[in-house]
Design a protein around this motif. Structure first.
Motif, mmCIF file in Angstrom:
data_model
loop_
_atom_site.group_PDB
_atom_site.id
_atom_site.type_symbol
_atom_site.label_atom_id
_atom_site.label_comp_id
_atom_site.label_asym_id
_atom_site.label_seq_id
_atom_site.Cartn_x
_atom_site.Cartn_y
_atom_site.Cartn_z
ATOM 1 N N GLY A 1 0.740 -1.234 -0.048
ATOM 2 C CA GLY A 1 0.364 0.024 -0.054
ATOM 3 C C GLY A 1 0.751 1.311 0.105
ATOM 4 O O GLY A 1 0.285 2.235 0.186
ATOM 5 N N HIS A 2 2.223 1.183 -0.104
ATOM 6 C CA HIS A 2 2.999 2.473 -0.050
ATOM 7 C C HIS A 2 3.268 2.738 -1.438
ATOM 8 O O HIS A 2 3.395 2.027 -2.294
ATOM 9 N N THR A 3 3.602 4.200 -1.680
ATOM 10 C CA THR A 3 3.555 4.766 -3.151
ATOM 11 C C THR A 3 5.094 5.364 -3.127
ATOM 12 O O THR A 3 5.421 6.227 -2.301
ATOM 13 N N PHE A 4 5.738 5.091 -4.346
ATOM 14 C CA PHE A 4 6.877 5.903 -4.470
ATOM 15 C C PHE A 4 7.062 6.205 -6.025
ATOM 16 O O PHE A 4 6.270 5.772 -6.827
ATOM 17 N N CYS A 5 8.101 7.182 -6.347
ATOM 18 C CA CYS A 5 8.296 7.024 -7.693
ATOM 19 C C CYS A 5 8.918 5.768 -8.211
ATOM 20 O O CYS A 5 9.646 5.216 -7.623
ATOM 21 N N LEU A 6 8.694 5.569 -9.510
ATOM 22 C CA LEU A 6 8.870 4.318 -10.087
ATOM 23 C C LEU A 6 10.502 4.123 -9.912
ATOM 24 O O LEU A 6 10.998 3.158 -9.508
ATOM 25 N N LYS A 7 11.260 5.129 -10.530
ATOM 26 C CA LYS A 7 12.568 4.834 -10.351
ATOM 27 C C LYS A 7 13.218 4.851 -8.987
ATOM 28 O O LYS A 7 14.305 4.112 -8.758
ATOM 29 N N CYS A 8 12.688 5.422 -8.023
ATOM 30 C CA CYS A 8 13.090 5.436 -6.609
ATOM 31 C C CYS A 8 13.023 4.176 -6.059
ATOM 32 O O CYS A 8 13.782 3.416 -5.382
ATOM 33 N N LEU A 9 11.514 3.500 -6.235
ATOM 34 C CA LEU A 9 11.361 2.059 -5.874
ATOM 35 C C LEU A 9 12.318 1.031 -6.653
ATOM 36 O O LEU A 9 12.811 0.137 -5.901
ATOM 37 N N GLU A 10 12.395 1.293 -7.842
ATOM 38 C CA GLU A 10 13.572 0.216 -8.535
ATOM 39 C C GLU A 10 14.667 0.364 -7.921
ATOM 40 O O GLU A 10 15.473 -0.655 -7.824
ATOM 41 N N ARG A 11 15.205 1.342 -7.600
ATOM 42 C CA ARG A 11 16.728 1.750 -7.062
ATOM 43 C C ARG A 11 16.837 0.884 -5.769
ATOM 44 O O ARG A 11 17.816 0.296 -5.415
ATOM 45 N N CYS A 12 15.712 1.043 -5.003
ATOM 46 C CA CYS A 12 15.654 0.344 -3.536
ATOM 47 C C CYS A 12 15.474 -1.007 -3.774
ATOM 48 O O CYS A 12 16.237 -1.788 -2.942
ATOM 49 N N LEU A 13 14.787 -1.574 -4.667
ATOM 50 C CA LEU A 13 14.579 -2.876 -4.849
ATOM 51 C C LEU A 13 15.840 -3.718 -5.416
ATOM 52 O O LEU A 13 16.282 -4.817 -5.443
ATOM 53 N N ASP A 14 16.782 -2.966 -6.026
ATOM 54 C CA ASP A 14 18.130 -3.273 -6.474
ATOM 55 C C ASP A 14 19.067 -3.844 -5.464
ATOM 56 O O ASP A 14 19.679 -4.736 -5.501
ATOM 57 N N HIS A 15 18.705 -3.112 -4.262
ATOM 58 C CA HIS A 15 19.704 -3.512 -3.074
ATOM 59 C C HIS A 15 18.957 -4.426 -2.062
ATOM 60 O O HIS A 15 19.469 -5.153 -1.383
ATOM 61 N N ASN A 16 17.613 -4.214 -1.864
ATOM 62 C CA ASN A 16 16.818 -5.110 -1.055
ATOM 63 C C ASN A 16 15.431 -5.248 -1.248
ATOM 64 O O ASN A 16 14.763 -4.338 -1.745
ATOM 65 N N PRO A 17 14.937 -6.448 -1.330
ATOM 66 C CA PRO A 17 13.642 -6.803 -1.823
ATOM 67 C C PRO A 17 12.538 -6.673 -0.819
ATOM 68 O O PRO A 17 11.553 -7.385 -0.278
#
Length: 633
Positions: free
Chosen positions: A356-372
């Motif tokens: 249910g949390h919202t982020f910019c697409l690019k910001c979320l992708e960068r975070c998921l690069d490091h930690n799922p």
């Protein structure tokens, strides 16, 4: 008067030819003529015929001659009890006359689908503000859930079939969209509370807990800014429990508040029918048809009630203006409500996670690069990462477009400037530090480090699909020479890793070393071979052909298993080119040979840096002589 030349009625009944003329007149809209023919045929019969009486009544009703029409229907009723379906023309005619004379409304535009939906839908005053309605139930979003397809629905509406997308199925872990839920509470506090209570009442009603449902609807009415739709729903529930008097009380209030809303007259008609007041019920059913002539259910209800003699049609309803779509007051709109918690800027291409949390697409992708995991609540997002269904949350984006256009324009400008900067293939070019790469030669890569995931993604987003490949250097970080690679395909794995299919494009020299967001960058200049002419060119062609033949002889002499390995990895050796200087980096066969020869990376790098094709050919000839002599006989 119609008998002459048209045939005479036989002893058994009316003239068939005359009846055909009447039917054609009726179908053509000439109801006066049809009524006159039917009347003349009836007058010539010794006894009235029921079917003719009905058709005469239909024609008179359509012609607006209601008193005469009622007499014709009464004559038919005396012969046999009227059936509801036989009063269809009368019901429609009365309703249309009521629409024109009493309600003073314009002619109905037609369209059954439109009419049926409007008849049962909420009135304009009860509709939610623009964009904040659930597309399925048409009411204010209640506990909004964003589906994997990017569309948002009420939690109760977000079930299979709740979206028009091919695969909008709600994941079991889908949660309330926090951003949208907070906005609804801030912008529409009372309306949101009423909507929640109403949803609770709906669930109780579906579970046949009718008394508890009535209590919820009454509580919802206390905070609802517009009460019409809720009152109608409560009235219908009163009818379900057979409390017709209370239902009529609610329905009367509705008809006074919204006189042109068909639903109000519908529940009033039902309440009156329950109380046995059929003539009044018929009038309300006719109002429903008058307000919405395509509402077929009401036509059938009106046809069922045939106590017509005392029907009045002089009641005049007060017209009311259709309300425009409501907007959220500007004072309530704050850009900080649409701020990404990762970049602290306005959402750009907002994406909502299953938690249910919202982020910019690019910001979320960068975070998921490091930690799922979700950056806010740390919930596991491995399944979300594996599906890679990062669909934009359309409602959040639409709200930003509508209410924050200036802020969005500025945010878009910043994004485009960043993309322009990332698209520059001379300045701050991304560098993958790994192995040797050569022009025209494929270079498959296994990407797993977060920094390179980001780098590859940016290369795709900017559209350049290019990055540099350099050898590592202990002092500088990476070598001063390299080769640009172009991405041909990317295959992602569920854990975020990817296999990137690339091919060498151009050689370059590094001017400055740098870094961006964890990966290496460089300012570069591209290398081109210096062209020669005249005698030098003739000497170059001769050398080129000689070394090519030498290379073919060396490869042909290899053992079959070694040749198979080379062909499997690098493909076949390119053919000899008629013009060796046609490519700025020289012939393709040369780079294929350099890639397959058993040379150390530093030696390959030295040859890659040469801008003289002649020097490169001499160098490779020496290598060929060396490997040929070294091979055991």
């Amino acid at each position: 008067m119609w008998a002459g030349g048209m045939g005479e009625p036989g002893p058994a009944g009316p003239c068939a030819e005359m009846l055909q003329v009447a039917e054609e007149a009726f179908r053509g809209g000439n109801f006066e003529l049809a009524a006159e023919i039917y009347g003349s045929q009836l007058a010539e019969l010794p006894q009235p015929e029921r079917g003719l009486c009905l058709r005469q009544g239909d024609a008179l009703a359509r012609a607006g001659r209601m008193a005469e029409a009622l007499e014709a229907y009464s004559a038919a009723a005396r012969l046999a009890r009227l059936r509801p379906e036989e009063l269809r023309e009368l019901a429609e005619s009365l309703a249309l006359r009521l629409r024109e004379k009493a309600l003073r409304l314009p002619p109905w535009p037609g369209g059954a689908a439109e009419g049926a939906g409007e008849a049962l839908g909420d009135p304009a005053c009860c509709r939610p503000p623009a964009l904040l309605g659930c597309p399925r139930c048409r009411r204010l979003l209640c506990e909004p859930v964003t589906l994997p397809c990017g569309h948002t629905r009420c939690r109760r509406c977000a079930e299979p079939g709740g979206c028009c997308c091919p695969t909008p199925r709600r994941p079991a872990s889908a949660r309330l969209n926090v951003v949208l839920g907070n906005l609804l509470e801030k912008w529409l506090e009372g309306e949101s509370r009423a909507r929640r209570l109403r949803a609770e009442g709906d669930e109780l009603r579906d579970g046949q807990e009718l008394a508890a449902a009535l209590e919820k609807y009454s509580q919802a009415l206390e905070s609802a800014p517009c009460k019409c739709s809720l009152i109608a729903q409560r009235a219908e529930l009163y009818i379900m429990v057979k409390n017709y008097q209370q239902a009529l009380h609610d329905a009367d209030a509705l008809c006074q508040t919204r006189p042109l809303w068909p639903k109000g007259h519908y529940v009033k008609a039902q309440a009156l029918s329950g109380l046995g007041r059929t003539e009044e019920a018929l009038k309300e059913f006719l109002y429903c048809v008058a307000l919405n002539p395509d509402w077929s259910l009401m036509k059938k209800e009106a046809q069922k009630v045939h106590h017509l003699s005392n029907l009045g049609g002089d009641t005049v309803l007060e017209n009311s203006a259709t309300l425009a779509l409501r907007e959220i007051p500007a004072i309530l709109v704050d850009a900080s409500d649409f701020e990404c918690s990762l970049c602290m800027r306005l959402f750009y291409e907002p994406v909502t996670t299953p938690c249910g949390h919202t982020f910019c697409l690019k910001c979320l992708e960068r975070c998921l690069d490091h930690n799922p995991h979700c950056p806010l609540c740390k919930e596991e997002l491995s399944e979300f990462l594996a599906s890679r269904t990062y669909k934009k949350t359309l409602l959040t984006e639409e709200l930003i477009v509508r209410y924050l256009p200036e802020e969005l324009a500025e945010r878009k400008k910043v994004y485009e400037e960043e993309m322009k900067e990332l698209s520059n293939l001379n300045k701050d070019v991304p560098i993958f530090v790994c192995t040797m790469a050569f022009p025209t030669i494929p270079c498959p890569l296994h990407v797993f480090e977060p920094r390179y995931r980001l780098m590859i993604r940016r290369c795709m987003e900017t559209g350049t699909k290019q990055f540099g490949m350099c050898l590592a250097d202990e002092l500088k970080g990476f070598a001063d020479y390299g080769c640009m690679l172009e991405i041909r395909d990317v295959k992602f794995f569920p854990d975020g890793r990817s296999v990137v299919d690339t091919v060498g494009v151009r050689r370059f020299r590094v001017l400055n070393h740098g870094q961006r967001d964890g990966y290496n960058t460089a300012n570069i200049e591209y290398l081109e071979d210096k062209k020669v002419e005249g005698a030098e060119y003739e000497e170059l062609v001769s050398l080129h052909d000689s070394v090519y033949d030498q290379a073919v002889a060396w490869f042909t002499s290899l053992k079959d298993n070694m040749k198979a390995q080379i062909l499997n990895h690098f493909g076949s050796m390119p053919g000899k080119e008629s013009e060796p200087q046609s490519n700025p980096s020289g012939p393709a066969w040369y780079w294929w040979l350099l890639a397959v020869l058993p040379l150390e990376n530093r030696a390959q790098l030295a040859i890659l840096a040469m801008t003289s094709l002649k020097d490169r050919l001499i160098a490779i000839r020496r290598v060929l002589i060396f490997v040929t002599r070294k091979r055991p006989r």
